[in-house]
Design a protein around this motif. Sequence first.
Motif, mmCIF file in Angstrom:
data_model
loop_
_atom_site.group_PDB
_atom_site.id
_atom_site.type_symbol
_atom_site.label_atom_id
_atom_site.label_comp_id
_atom_site.label_asym_id
_atom_site.label_seq_id
_atom_site.Cartn_x
_atom_site.Cartn_y
_atom_site.Cartn_z
ATOM 1 N N PRO A 1 0.821 -1.219 0.000
ATOM 2 C CA PRO A 1 0.000 0.000 0.000
ATOM 3 C C PRO A 1 0.852 1.265 0.000
ATOM 4 C CG PRO A 1 -0.661 -1.519 1.750
ATOM 5 C CD PRO A 1 0.623 -2.032 1.194
ATOM 6 N N ILE A 2 0.252 2.352 -0.471
ATOM 7 C CA ILE A 2 0.975 3.615 -0.618
ATOM 8 C C ILE A 2 1.533 4.118 0.714
ATOM 9 C CG2 ILE A 2 -1.159 4.987 -0.481
ATOM 10 C CD1 ILE A 2 0.173 6.940 -2.477
ATOM 11 N N GLU A 3 0.805 3.862 1.803
ATOM 12 C CA GLU A 3 1.286 4.333 3.109
ATOM 13 C C GLU A 3 2.636 3.692 3.431
ATOM 14 O OE1 GLU A 3 -1.726 2.768 2.720
ATOM 15 O OE2 GLU A 3 -2.846 4.647 2.479
ATOM 16 N N GLU A 4 2.768 2.409 3.104
ATOM 17 C CA GLU A 4 4.034 1.722 3.376
ATOM 18 C C GLU A 4 5.144 2.236 2.456
ATOM 19 O OE1 GLU A 4 3.875 -2.587 3.653
ATOM 20 O OE2 GLU A 4 1.835 -2.467 4.430
ATOM 21 N N VAL A 5 4.779 2.560 1.222
ATOM 22 C CA VAL A 5 5.777 3.108 0.289
ATOM 23 C C VAL A 5 6.310 4.433 0.833
ATOM 24 C CG1 VAL A 5 6.153 4.016 -2.041
ATOM 25 C CG2 VAL A 5 4.699 2.011 -1.710
ATOM 26 N N ARG A 6 5.409 5.280 1.256
ATOM 27 C CA ARG A 6 5.817 6.606 1.767
ATOM 28 C C ARG A 6 6.650 6.466 3.040
ATOM 29 N NH1 ARG A 6 3.174 11.020 -0.458
ATOM 30 N NH2 ARG A 6 3.212 12.213 1.480
ATOM 31 N N ALA A 7 6.281 5.490 3.872
ATOM 32 C CA ALA A 7 7.072 5.278 5.096
ATOM 33 C C ALA A 7 8.491 4.840 4.751
ATOM 34 C CB ALA A 7 6.388 4.232 5.973
ATOM 35 N N LYS A 8 8.612 4.011 3.730
ATOM 36 C CA LYS A 8 9.957 3.573 3.315
ATOM 37 C C LYS A 8 10.753 4.747 2.756
ATOM 38 C CE LYS A 8 9.027 -1.292 2.652
ATOM 39 N NZ LYS A 8 9.451 -2.534 2.089
ATOM 40 N N ALA A 9 10.068 5.630 2.022
ATOM 41 C CA ALA A 9 10.748 6.813 1.474
ATOM 42 C C ALA A 9 11.206 7.732 2.607
ATOM 43 C CB ALA A 9 9.814 7.551 0.518
ATOM 44 N N ASP A 10 10.340 7.918 3.602
ATOM 45 C CA ASP A 10 10.705 8.763 4.754
ATOM 46 C C ASP A 10 11.954 8.212 5.447
ATOM 47 O OD1 ASP A 10 8.574 10.377 4.232
ATOM 48 O OD2 ASP A 10 7.297 9.594 5.838
ATOM 49 N N LYS A 11 11.965 6.896 5.607
ATOM 50 C CA LYS A 11 13.095 6.259 6.305
ATOM 51 C C LYS A 11 14.382 6.371 5.488
ATOM 52 C CE LYS A 11 14.218 1.940 8.639
ATOM 53 N NZ LYS A 11 13.871 0.515 8.779
ATOM 54 N N ALA A 12 14.245 6.275 4.168
ATOM 55 C CA ALA A 12 15.437 6.273 3.298
ATOM 56 C C ALA A 12 15.985 7.680 3.055
ATOM 57 C CB ALA A 12 15.095 5.616 1.963
#
Lengths: 133, 443
Positions: free
Chosen positions: B51-62
């Motif tokens: 889901p998009i929420e998980e994608v954005r969380a990964k981007a925030d972390k990276a």
Amino acid sequence: MYQRKSPWLLWMIMLGIILFIPQLSIAKEQTQQWEIVNPSGVIETKYFKPAPRLTSLEGKTIVLRWNEKHNGDLFLNRIAELLQEKVPSAKVIKLYEIDKSTIKISGSANESARIAEVIKGLKADIVIASQAD
Amino acid sequence: MVDQSEVEKRGIPTVTMASNQFLSLAKSTVKSTGIPEMAFVEFEHPLGMIPIEEVRAKADKAFPEIVRMATQWKPTTAAAAAAKPPYPAERIKFKGTYASLNKMFYEKGWSLGLPILPPTTEAVEAMLKGTKHKPGEVVWVVPPRQGQLTVELVATLGAMAGCKPEHMPLLLTIVKVLKDPDFDWRGNSTTTAPTAPLLVINGPVVKELGIAYSTGALGGQMPVNIALGYFINLVGDIVGGSVPPDSDKSTLGSREDLVAIVVAENESKNPWKQSYAVEHGFKATDSVVTGFGAYMGTNNTDHNSVKGKDLLNTFAVGLAGASCGITSCFTRQDMPSTWQNGVKFALLLIGPEHADTMYRDFPNKLDVQKYLVKKAVLPYSGYSPGQCIVPKDFGPYDENTMFPRFTQPEQINIVVTGGSGKQSQIWIPFLTDARPVSVVMEQ
């Protein structure tokens, strides 16, 4: 007595045969000296220096490149938001929005070179790319 | 990754995000392009199908690491190692049994795990007598490892696979097919998909070398086909280095990764008379190898259709559904391969009995192709989200609206092969394969 010894002797002979036959049937593989050709092939050695590095993103043109793998664009969209928030002086270009022909796994050296030329034409200072999977 | 490498070569630095499951492949790919190191940011696999929420969380972390790699990372490697000549290949003395030789080959990464015939200097010299090409000629730099395949190594790997000296011209032709950019060897040999080469052979060489084209042609007991197919995968794994788990990322793999499919057309049983090669502009006297990287095929086992149309209807179902999930609607052969023009041709290996049934109602092969283009349809919901782009002027549609997989008859390639029986096969290319690549064998 003679009649009682005879079966015993026969059984011993048969046992010997039974134990010996498998040894005959498994032919022992011979050790030998081989001279063989190494089939792996020498790796082609080319050397290109990586591009000079940046020390800051301030005022730079940052191109975001997506190869069409699922969610890579969403990942880069979030990176674009963060860049605009943290480095407002940077110019962020989403390559996948301005040139859809670059949204692909290139699949060939010629196509990779073409995409790189598109990026060069944008006067990019750095490329941030999303790979897979 | 080759794209980013090309960008670096133009003086523009890059930072690439790669999941931890694909980082090793990304690094080795970059290295194979001549750049020893590039800046990577690793994130936890996967990125796709979440889901998009998980994608954005990964981007925030990276993000902090992306900034750090963009502004602070520096390559450590100073210069390239001295180049070794590709010819002659190293000679190795080994004392041991045949079994221990095979064990040594496997441990060195010089086999696929199946037994090989030892490439002794005598065996390789004998193979080289089958060609006029110089043994030191580099015929292909095989991705992803970028191993240099010389004529001497074609002979070596051919000997290991059980090929004979008279196979050398065909082996060199096969190499030409595999290295053609339209084949996309790098993509095929490193993808998560279970793709493997599929080669069809036409012309006089079929009978000259005894290449199988009748009952069970794709199976066992066909020594020439098997040796040729084994050769292909030895080249790919040993010289090309496409080995799991780091370089060959095939999620499940397939048995075609061991012995690639090599089959000849059963030209005398082709009711349309023109062989595949002749249909594609070659002379009947040409020996032609045609190939592409194929997803796993599917079967048509229609025992009941008497009419050609009925048989083609069941073919169309398999054709539309084959390689589901990665296919696109309205594909065109003359447009580049993309995820919206994906898997844009097909190869049908049609058994002679099925071919005869088709021929009764379709004496022109082109009409078979046209009919299949019309009938190979899927509902909109049968296409993976985003892969079926409906033309703007199509009108209203919903998830049940049927959309064609293909638009042009030349996308349907037909080869008649095999023996008696009501069986045929449908083979579909890898996403990026541009077309079936055909090469004429040197005389």
